[in-house]
Design a protein around this motif. Structure first.
Motif, PDB file in Angstrom:
ATOM      1  N   LEU A 144       5.243   5.639  -9.701  1.00 26.35           N
ATOM      2  CA  LEU A 144       4.704   6.844  -9.092  1.00 26.35           C
ATOM      3  C   LEU A 144       4.042   6.556  -7.742  1.00 26.35           C
ATOM      4  CD1 LEU A 144       3.130   8.572 -12.229  1.00 26.35           C
ATOM      5  CD2 LEU A 144       5.425   8.837 -11.262  1.00 26.35           C
ATOM      6  N   ARG A 145       3.850   5.292  -7.431  1.00 25.54           N
ATOM      7  CA  ARG A 145       3.231   4.924  -6.164  1.00 25.54           C
ATOM      8  C   ARG A 145       4.300   4.510  -5.163  1.00 25.54           C
ATOM      9  NH1 ARG A 145      -1.462   0.925  -8.561  1.00 25.54           N
ATOM     10  NH2 ARG A 145      -2.709   2.508  -9.635  1.00 25.54           N
ATOM     11  N   SER A 146       4.046   4.810  -3.903  1.00 24.05           N
ATOM     12  CA  SER A 146       4.978   4.421  -2.849  1.00 24.05           C
ATOM     13  C   SER A 146       4.737   2.990  -2.377  1.00 24.05           C
ATOM     14  CB  SER A 146       4.866   5.379  -1.661  1.00 24.05           C
ATOM     15  OG  SER A 146       3.539   5.398  -1.162  1.00 24.05           O
ATOM     16  N   GLU A 147       3.547   2.455  -2.648  1.00 16.92           N
ATOM     17  CA  GLU A 147       3.215   1.077  -2.279  1.00 16.92           C
ATOM     18  C   GLU A 147       2.274   0.510  -3.326  1.00 16.92           C
ATOM     19  OE1 GLU A 147      -0.414   2.137   0.812  1.00 16.92           O
ATOM     20  OE2 GLU A 147       1.540   1.510   1.593  1.00 16.92           O
ATOM     21  N   ASP A 148       2.096  -0.799  -3.273  1.00 15.35           N
ATOM     22  CA  ASP A 148       1.229  -1.479  -4.238  1.00 15.35           C
ATOM     23  C   ASP A 148       1.629  -1.112  -5.667  1.00 15.35           C
ATOM     24  OD1 ASP A 148      -0.790  -3.185  -5.032  1.00 15.35           O
ATOM     25  OD2 ASP A 148      -2.349  -1.650  -4.955  1.00 15.35           O
ATOM     26  N   GLN A 149       2.915  -1.224  -5.938  1.00 12.38           N
ATOM     27  CA  GLN A 149       3.432  -0.743  -7.213  1.00 12.38           C
ATOM     28  C   GLN A 149       3.216  -1.715  -8.375  1.00 12.38           C
ATOM     29  OE1 GLN A 149       7.564   0.124  -6.170  1.00 12.38           O
ATOM     30  NE2 GLN A 149       7.094   2.313  -6.244  1.00 12.38           N
TER      31      GLN A 149
END
Length: 303
Positions: free
Chosen positions: A186-191
């Motif tokens: 659900l995150r675009s970064e720091d997944q």
């Protein structure tokens, strides 16, 4: 013509011949008694044990007992048979009152997951690979008195490997190692959400009673680090119906807060046939930052 002793030979000769024949019989009676041909006495080497693998699956008649990681937190040290697949899933998982911190602000989370799957494939008789893939989740988050509702398709994914070190073939004691990683989709970064390694062990006290334990070191790289410890026991409830129960305690040490947190878990396990196990139960958090109440029902089946 009746047998007659040749009088021209001394009697001593016949006595020596009879004694030699009797001695030969006593020392090596089999050739005299058997009618084996030379080919029958050739020693045949035992057949070679087949090495099962992903491309050479274990046949049905040689499958081990089904040993899933669910439903408790303590994983099984037993791997999936080589070349076979095993699916473990929550039909519905209700997670009420889960708490965590986002930049030092408390977040209160209620979560419902539909078809929370672990898909396993046996790579060899001691190693399996596992894909963690929840299908659908419904979340209600409360942050700073604000409530946010969301529905997410495949909100996360994880990859795990299990290596059995001891006891994969039915012995009382078994030991395994499980490295894993989970990403938040659900995150675009720091997944990268969680990376760790677990060491599960099990010991069978009797045919129907067994205990399991596990130690896990894990966390979000560069941000958090935890060690979890669990102890579980399974026991019969109704032997005639293959109905069992389990009870478990889990402790977690959070290094940033330098605090211990606890939960208690219990449920039932029903195995109607060899390759299917159905379960249901609940996890109860005993401290603030553990899940408040986690209720589930699910199934394990082998292909």
């Amino acid at each position: 013509m009746p047998f007659q002793i040749n009088q021209s030979l001394p009697m001593k000769f016949y006595l020596i011949a009879v004694a030699a024949l009797m001695l030969s019989f006593l020392l090596n009676p089999v050739p005299l008694l058997s009618q084996e041909t030379p080919d029958d006495t050739i020693e045949v080497p035992p057949p070679k044990v087949r090495k099962y693998s992903l491309g050479n699956p274990v046949p049905d008649r040689r499958l081990r007992d089904l040993s899933p990681d669910r439903p408790d937190y303590t994983e099984s040290p037993i791997t999936v048979d080589a070349g076979r697949a095993q699916i473990e899933t929550d039909f519905v998982l209700f997670d009420f009152g889960g708490n965590f911190f986002d930049e030092d602000r408390p977040v209160y989370l209620d979560n419902v997951v539909v078809l929370n799957n672990i898909i396993k494939v046996g790579l060899s008789q001691q190693v399996d690979m596992q894909l963690v893939l929840p299908l659908l989740s419904f979340r209600e988050e409360q942050l700073d008195s604000q409530t946010q509702l969301s529905m997410n398709f495949v909100p996360a994914a994880g990859l795990r490997f299990k290596f059995n070190l001891v006891g994969n073939n039915g012995s009382k004691f078994a030991l395994g190692v499980m490295p894993y990683g989970i990403v938040d989709l659900l995150r675009s970064e720091d997944q990268l959400e969680d990376v760790g390694i677990a060491v599960p062990v099990s010991y069978r006290l009797s045919q129907d009673v067994s205990i399991g334990a596990m130690g896990t070191a894990h966390g979000k790289p560069g941000k958090t680090f935890f060690t979890d410890h669990s102890l579980s026991v399974s026991f019969p409830i109704l032997n005639d119906f293959d109905l069992k129960g389990f009870g478990e305690v889990v402790t977690s040490f959070w290094y940033e807060e330098y605090e211990w947190h606890y939960s208690a878990n219990a449920g039932i396990i029903y195995q109607p046939v060899k390759d299917i196990i159905i379960d249901a139960g609940a996890f109860v958090g005993l401290t603030e930052l553990m899940p408040g109440l986690n209720v589930f029902t699910g199934v394990t089946f082998r292909l």
